[in-house]
Design a protein around this motif. Structure first.
Motif, PDB file in Angstrom:
ATOM      1  N   LEU A 123      45.393  64.493 112.879  1.00  0.00           N
ATOM      2  CA  LEU A 123      44.950  65.330 111.766  1.00  0.00           C
ATOM      3  C   LEU A 123      46.031  66.359 111.460  1.00  0.00           C
ATOM      4  CD1 LEU A 123      42.619  65.966 109.904  1.00  0.00           C
ATOM      5  CD2 LEU A 123      41.499  67.167 111.759  1.00  0.00           C
ATOM      6  N   PHE A 166      41.947  60.286 116.183  1.00  0.00           N
ATOM      7  CA  PHE A 166      42.580  60.368 114.872  1.00  0.00           C
ATOM      8  C   PHE A 166      43.622  61.476 114.904  1.00  0.00           C
ATOM      9  CE2 PHE A 166      38.599  58.947 112.275  1.00  0.00           C
ATOM     10  CZ  PHE A 166      38.656  57.714 112.896  1.00  0.00           C
ATOM     11  N   ILE A 181      50.238  61.094 119.597  1.00  0.00           N
ATOM     12  CA  ILE A 181      49.114  60.548 120.360  1.00  0.00           C
ATOM     13  C   ILE A 181      48.785  59.121 119.908  1.00  0.00           C
ATOM     14  CG2 ILE A 181      48.060  62.789 120.807  1.00  0.00           C
ATOM     15  CD1 ILE A 181      46.067  62.132 118.540  1.00  0.00           C
ATOM     16  N   ALA A 202      50.493  65.178 115.445  1.00  0.00           N
ATOM     17  CA  ALA A 202      49.411  64.240 115.124  1.00  0.00           C
ATOM     18  C   ALA A 202      49.821  62.801 115.443  1.00  0.00           C
ATOM     19  CB  ALA A 202      49.028  64.373 113.654  1.00  0.00           C
ATOM     20  N   PRO A 259      34.839  64.833 117.324  1.00  0.00           N
ATOM     21  CA  PRO A 259      36.238  64.659 116.883  1.00  0.00           C
ATOM     22  C   PRO A 259      37.184  64.319 118.028  1.00  0.00           C
ATOM     23  CG  PRO A 259      35.511  66.948 116.649  1.00  0.00           C
ATOM     24  CD  PRO A 259      34.300  66.128 116.910  1.00  0.00           C
ATOM     25  N   HIS A 260      36.952  64.911 119.219  1.00  0.00           N
ATOM     26  CA  HIS A 260      37.939  64.693 120.271  1.00  0.00           C
ATOM     27  C   HIS A 260      37.847  63.305 120.886  1.00  0.00           C
ATOM     28  CE1 HIS A 260      34.452  66.442 122.383  1.00  0.00           C
ATOM     29  NE2 HIS A 260      34.822  65.725 123.400  1.00  0.00           N
TER      30      HIS A 260
END
Lengths: 298, 377
Positions: free
Chosen positions: B102, B100, B173, B170, B95-96
Motif C-alpha cells: 500500500l 497487499f 514484501i 510496499a 489488513p495485516h
C-alpha cells in the motif's frame, strides 16, 4: 540578518550606520513583565533559599554564620536518606501508574471521532477545575474504613473486614495518581497529535498486527509526550504536599511534608531550606533525563 | 525482467525456481460501503482485474474511489459484497493478513526510522532472516533508483524520494496486489511525469496486479491498462483508456475525462441532431427524439478558412462560425467560436505558423459525425 533587523518596527529607526547595533526594544519590552515576575517570584526567593541553607540556625533563630553543616547533617542522617529514597520511589511509582492509566485515555481520544473528541477532552481535564485539596478530601471519604469502597467490598462479601486504603502510602499513591492524571493526559494528547493515522495503516498493510503496530509505530512516536508527562508527574508528585499530608494521615514521611514540618512547626529554617535545595537538585536530574530522552527520539 | 525477478522473488534461493512470484487476480463483487446515517459511500462496485494489470480508479473527490481502495486494503470494513483474490474471499481478513502493498498519498513513512528500516519493516514482520532482509532492502532501493540512501531519515529527503521509498517499502514484501492511493498528487508537475513513467515501468516489469487511485485523468489514461471512472459511489464506466476517452458511457464520463464541449441539442432521429441553427450528423444513438446533450472534443474539430468550402466532403459536419476569443496555450491554441447559437471550443495544435486568426474572423468548423456523441440530459 540585515533583513530581520531592518524589519523591526522601530518608530525612531536610527540611521543606516547604526542599524547593525540596534537594541531589540520590542522583544525586550514584550518579555519584560514576565521576566520581572520571574525575578521577584522565583529567582530571588530561590536565591534566598540557597542563602538560608548555608546559614547556621540555633533554636529557631537565624544567625549570620555561614556553614555547610546543614548539608552534612542532612546527607549523613540515615533517616533523611531513606526519606529521599522513599520520595523518589513514591514519585516514580505514581508516575508509572499515572502513565498506565492515562495512556489508554489519550489513545482513545486520538482515535475517537472529532464530534466526541472535544467533549471527552474537556471531561478528561475537568478535574483540574476542582482544587486538589477538595479532591483529596473526596478520596478520604471514599477510601476510609467506612468509605464507599470498603463498604461496597464488604457488602458484596468480597472481604471480611475493611482494607486499609488510607492513612498509609497506598492512600497517597491512589490520591496522587488521580490528581496528576489530567497533567499526564494533556502531555500525552499533545504527543499523540504528531501521530498520523496513516502510519498505523501503513504498518498494518506491511503485515504488522495490533501489538506490533503499537510497539513499533505508535509507542515510539508518542514517546516525547510520554517523557513530558512523566517529567511533569514526577516533579509534581515529589513536590506535592497536601495530598501526602492528608491521605498519609501523618504516617507517610516525604521530603515535601518534611519541609513543611521543619519550616512551620520546628522553625528549623536552615534545614527546611537545605531539603528544598535537595528537591531542586532532584528536579534537575529529572530534567536532564527528560531532555536526554527527547533528544534521542526527535 | 531478470533484475525484477531476482529482486523481488520471495522464495529462498534453494527452493524450486519460479518464473515469477505469484500475483493475484482481483475481483470485487457488489462491494458496498455505507457509513452510519449516510447514503452509500460506495454502491455495488463490480470489477474483475486480470493478473498483472494496472487498474486506475478515476473520479472527482468524494466519488468513493479512495473508500473503495481502503476496502480492498482492509482498512475499512465492507458493508456488503465480496472481495476475492484468486477466488479466495478475503472480505473479512484484517489488513495485516492480506499481503497487499500500500502506498499513500502522504507517503506515510515512519519518521523515527531510517529509509532502510522503513523498507525492512514488512520483512521484519515476516521474520525474514537479517542477512536476506538486508539484501532485499538494498535491491528494492535500487529498483526505485535510491541505492545508498538507506541510512537517511525520511525527513531528509524530497517528496519524490520519499514516495520512491514508500514504493520500495510496499514492493519489498512481494505483495500479491499493489494499491496506490493518489501517490503522485503531492509532487510537482515535472516530477509527477517522471514518477508516472517509473511506476508504470516497475509495475510492468514485476507484472504486479495494481490498483491506482487518482483524480487526474492524464494519469489514469497514460498509466493504466483498465480505467474505472467513479461518480457518486458508483462505477460509472470501466474499460480501456481508449474506451473511456472515445466511447464514454455517460455524459459524466465524457465531461470528466478530457476536455469536451457539452452542448444542448435536440435529437431528430437516430443519427441527426439539431444544434442551434444547424442540423448535423451524429454518432448513432438510441435516444428518442427530443432534448438531449451532445459532446464534441475540442481538438476533433478542424478549422478551415471560409474560402476553402468547396473542399468539404459531404460526410463531414461543417458549421460556419465567428471567432469570439483566442487563447494561446503554447502547444495548442484555443478558440471560442459562435456557430449560430451555441459556442464551440476548438483546439488546434500550433506549428509555429498556424492560421492567422483574429477575433471576429469567419471560419468553417468541421467534425466527423462519430466525434459527436449524444447523451441523455
Amino acid at each position: 540578518m540585515a533583513v530581520s533587523e531592518t524589519s523591526l518596527p522601530l518608530a525612531d529607526a536610527p540611521t543606516a550606520t547604526a542599524r547593525a547595533k540596534v537594541f531589540p526594544v520590542v522583544p525586550v519590552a514584550l518579555l519584560a513583565p514576565m521576566m520581572l515576575v520571574n525575578l521577584i517570584a522565583f529567582i530571588l526567593p530561590v536565591a534566598q533559599l540557597v542563602r538560608i541553607s548555608f546559614l547556621e540556625g540555633s533554636g529557631g533563630v537565624l544567625t549570620d554564620t555561614t556553614t555547610i553543616g546543614n548539608y552534612v547533617d542532612f546527607l549523613t542522617d540515615a533517616y533523611y536518606l531513606s526519606m529521599i529514597w522513599n520520595s523518589v520511589l513514591l514519585a516514580f511509582v505514581v508516575t508509572v501508574l499515572t502513565l498506565l492509566c492515562a495512556y489508554p485515555i489519550a489513545m482513545f481520544l486520538h482515535t475517537v471521532s472529532p464530534r466526541w473528541r472535544n467533549l471527552l477532552f474537556v471531561m478528561t481535564i475537568s478535574p483540574l477545575l476542582v482544587s486538589s485539596v477538595v479532591r483529596t478530601y473526596g478520596w478520604m471519604v471514599l477510601l476510609g474504613d467506612q468509605g464507599l469502597v470498603n463498604n461496597m467490598l464488604v457488602g458484596m462479601g468480597l472481604i471480611a473486614s475493611p482494607l486499609r486504603l488510607v492513612n498509609n502510602t497506598l492512600g497517597v499513591v491512589i490520591g496522587l495518581v488521580e490528581i496528576l492524571m489530567p497533567y499526564m493526559a494533556l502531555s500525552l494528547i499533545a504527543g499523540f497529535g504528531r501521530l498520523d493515522a496513516s502510519l498505523s495503516e501503513a504498518a498494518a498493510s506491511l503485515g504488522a498486527g495490533r501489538l506490533s503496530r503499537f510497539r513499533r509505530v505508535t509507542l515510539p512516536l508518542t514517546l516525547p509526550g510520554v517523557a513530558l508527562g512523566c517529567l511533569l508527574c514526577f516533579v509534581l508528585s515529589i513536590s506535592s504536599f497536601i495530598t501526602p499530608k492528608l491521605l498519609g494521615g501523618g504516617r507517610v514521611f516525604l521530603l515535601a511534608t518534611e519541609i513543611y514540618d521543619q519550616a512551620v512547626i520546628q522553625l528549623e529554617w536552615p534545614l527546611a531550606a537545605t531539603i528544598s535545595v535537595a528537591v531542586l537538585v532532584l528536579f534537575g536530574f529529572a530534567l536532564a533525563v527528560y531532555s536526554n530522552v527527547v533528544r534521542r527520539f526527535d | 525482467m531478470t533484475l525484477a525477478q531476482r529482486t523481488l522473488d520471495p522464495r529462498p534461493a534453494h527452493s524450486a525456481p519460479a518464473a515469477r512470484p505469484e500475483r493475484g487476480h482481483l475481483r470485487l463483487e457488489g462491494v458496498t460501503k455505507r457509513f452510519a446515517g449516510d447514503v452509500n459511500a460506495v454502491s455495488d462496485v463490480n470489477l474483475d482485474l486480470e493478473r498483472g494489470k494496472l487498474l486506475g480508479l478515476l473520479g472527482p473527490s468524494g466519488c468513493g474511489k479512495t473508500t473503495t481502495l481502503r476496502m480492498i486494503a482492509g482498512l475499512l470494513p465492507i458493508t456488503s459484497g465480496r472481495i476475492l483474490v484468486d477466488d479466495d474471499d478475503i472480505s473479512l481478513r484484517p489488513p495485516h493478513q492480506r499481503d497487499f502493498g500500500l502506498v499513500f498519498q502522504n507517503y506515510a513513512l515512519f519518521p523515527h526510522m531510517t529509509v532502510a528500516e522503513n523498507v525492512a519493516f514488512g520483512l521484519d514482520m515476516r521474520r525474514v532472516p537479517k542477512a536476506e532482509a538486508r539484501r532485499r532492502v538494498a535491491e528494492a532501493l535500487e529498483l526505485v533508483r535510491l541505492p545508498g540512501y538507506g541510512e537517511r531519515k525520511p525527513r531528509e529527503m524530497s517528496g519524490g524520494q520519499q514516495q520512491r521509498v514508500a514504493l520500495a517499502r510496499a514492493l519489498v514484501i512481494n505483495p500479491r496486489i499493489l494499491l496506490l492511493d493518489e501517490p503522485l498528487s503531492n509532487l510537482d508537475a515535472k516530477l509527477r511525469d517522471e514518477m508516472r513513467r517509473e511506476i508504470r515501468e516497475i509495475q510492468q516489469r514485476l507484472g504486479i496486479t495494481t490498483v491506482f487511485v487518482t483524480h487526474d485523468q492524464v494519469e489514469a489514461l497514460t498509466m493504466c491498462d483498465v480505467v474505472g471512472v467513479m461518480s457518486g459511489g458508483r462505477l460509472a464506466q470501466i474499460g480501456t483508456p481508449e474506451d473511456i476517452y472515445e466511447r464514454p458511457a455517460s455524459l459524466f464520463v465524457a465531461d470528466f475525462v478530457g476536455r469536451t464541449n457539452i452542448l444542448d441539442c435536440e435529437v431528430l432521429n437516430g443519427h441527426r441532431v439539431r444544434l442551434g441553427d444547424g442540423v448535423y450528423s451524429c454518432a448513432a444513438t438510441t435516444i428518442r427524439p427530443g432534448k438531449a446533450k451532445v459532446a464534441i472534443r475540442p481538438h476533433r474539430i478542424n478549422l478551415t478558412p471560409h474560402r476553402d468550402r468547396a473542399l468539404l466532403s459531404t460526410s463531414t459536419n461543417s458549421a460556419e462560425g465567428r471567432v469570439l476569443r483566442t487563447t494561446y496555450v503554447g502547444d495548442i491554441v484555443q478558440y471560442d467560436i459562435d456557430i449560430g447559437g451555441p459556442t464551440l471550443q476548438v483546439e488546434t495544435p500550433t506549428h509555429g505558423r498556424g492560421l492567422a486568426v483574429a477575433v471576429g474572423d469567419k471560419l468553417l468548423c468541421e467534425w466527423r459525425p462519430d466525434d459527436m456523441l449524444v447523451f441523455e440530459r
